[in-house]
Enzyme design. Structure first.
Site, PDB file in Angstrom:
ATOM      1  N   PRO A   2      82.379  67.560  65.812  1.00 20.38           N
ATOM      2  CA  PRO A   2      82.235  68.672  66.465  1.00 20.38           C
ATOM      3  C   PRO A   2      84.272  68.306  66.549  1.00 20.38           C
ATOM      4  CG  PRO A   2      81.091  66.419  67.409  1.00 20.38           C
ATOM      5  CD  PRO A   2      81.524  66.285  65.925  1.00 20.38           C
ATOM      6  N   GLU A   3      84.864  69.952  67.292  1.00 20.29           N
ATOM      7  CA  GLU A   3      86.288  70.475  66.847  1.00 20.29           C
ATOM      8  C   GLU A   3      86.025  71.087  68.033  1.00 20.29           C
ATOM      9  OE1 GLU A   3      87.146  72.991  63.723  1.00 20.29           O
ATOM     10  OE2 GLU A   3      84.925  72.309  62.086  1.00 20.29           O
ATOM     11  N   LYS A  55      90.396  66.491  69.887  1.00 23.62           N
ATOM     12  CA  LYS A  55      88.466  66.327  70.161  1.00 23.62           C
ATOM     13  C   LYS A  55      88.708  65.630  70.842  1.00 23.62           C
ATOM     14  CE  LYS A  55      89.169  67.776  64.931  1.00 23.62           C
ATOM     15  NZ  LYS A  55      89.021  67.700  64.051  1.00 23.62           N
ATOM     16  N   ARG A 258      89.052  68.487  50.971  1.00 17.34           N
ATOM     17  CA  ARG A 258      87.821  68.925  51.922  1.00 17.34           C
ATOM     18  C   ARG A 258      87.099  70.536  50.908  1.00 17.34           C
ATOM     19  NH1 ARG A 258      88.427  67.286  57.446  1.00 17.34           N
ATOM     20  NH2 ARG A 258      86.418  68.307  57.234  1.00 17.34           N
TER      21      ARG A 258
END
Ligand SMILES: [Zn+2]
Length: 269
Positions: A2-3, A55, A258
């Site tokens: 989750p961001e 976050k 990433r």
């Protein structure tokens, strides 16, 4: 993971219910979190506010301490009626004065729970970069944060000490909006790049918020609803699909470990 938009959506769901209620019970079914459940001095404390920073989810208590939760990979925080069925993988549970429960369901068990003193909370705030949706976050501030950095701009956007709250999804979306290649050295972004990136970051995050967050696997809000921003993404996980702006096929490259998705034409190096 989750961001910012997902965490903010969870926080606003919790905020509607849990403010000004007292903690009456804490339970951890996971040894890793047992030390916090054993802090019986949290019982009787009132939740004064619930804030998001980056976050992180912060429950500010009336004794000025902060119960802090980071959902990490797979954590979800649910606000549940005491009679509602058990949530699988519940590792940590807070019961409130009215019987409602805040449950941390977390199959991969990477989520973090800690209790910070007021002083530790202030230090924590200083360690993180600025909030990208705040008023203080201007193009000028973004330029300052990125100046002289040799790392790829994509990696800079993911560094929580440079800017808080952005993860892989919204970094790719922001760079696509800005027409900036993810491997561009952060410190060499032109004033025009920076202006577009500032706008792109805010646009990507606001779109995420408007659509209740992005759900690719497990993410859900405080009442268990998934988000639908995954249907509105421009570039993230759209490898080999055509760019919505120029119809060139979207490419994928690994930047700083990433996966990064970009349009080779709109975001030429
Ligand atoms: Zn394109």
């Amino acid at each position: 993971m989750p961001e910012l938009p997902e965490v903010e959506t969870v926080v606003s769901g919790l905020r509607k219910h849990a403010i000004n209620l007292q903690i009456t019970h804490i339970h951890a079914s996971d040894e890793k979190l047992a030390h916090i459940a054993q802090m019986t001095d949290l019982i009787g404390k009132t939740i004064v506010s619930i804030d998001r920073r980056g976050k992180f989810i912060n429950f500010l208590l009336d004794d000025r301490r902060v119960l802090q939760i980071h959902l990490m990979m797979s954590g979800r925080l649910f606000l549940r009626h005491p009679k509602s069925p058990e949530d699988p993988w519940t590792r940590f549970l807070i019961t409130l004065t009215d019987g409602f429960q805040i449950r941390l369901s977390d199959p991969r068990r990477f989520g973090l729970v800690s209790v910070l003193s007021n002083h530790e909370y202030i230090l924590f705030q200083h360690r993180l970069g600025p909030e990208p949706l705040s008023r203080e976050f201007t193009t000028r501030l973004l330029a300052k944060r990125l100046a002289n950095r040799k790392i790829a701009i994509k990696s800079a956007l993911l560094d929580q000490t440079i800017i808080a709250g952005i993860g892989n999804i919204y970094a790719d979306e922001a760079l696509w909006h800005a027409r900036v290649h993810p491997e561009t050295p952060a410190g060499s972004a032109t004033p025009n790049n920076l202006k577009r990136l500032h706008r792109g970051i805010r646009r990507a995050l606001k779109e995420g918020l408007e659509h209740g967050g992005t759900t690719f696997g497990i993410y859900a809000n405080a009442v268990g609803q998934t988000g639908n921003n995954q249907q509105h993404l421009n570039v993230f996980r759209r490898t080999d699909k055509s760019c919505l702006r120029c119809r060139t096929n979207i490419c994928k490259v690994v930047v700083g470990g990433r996966s990064s998705h970009y349009c080779p034409k709109c975001q030429a190096k």
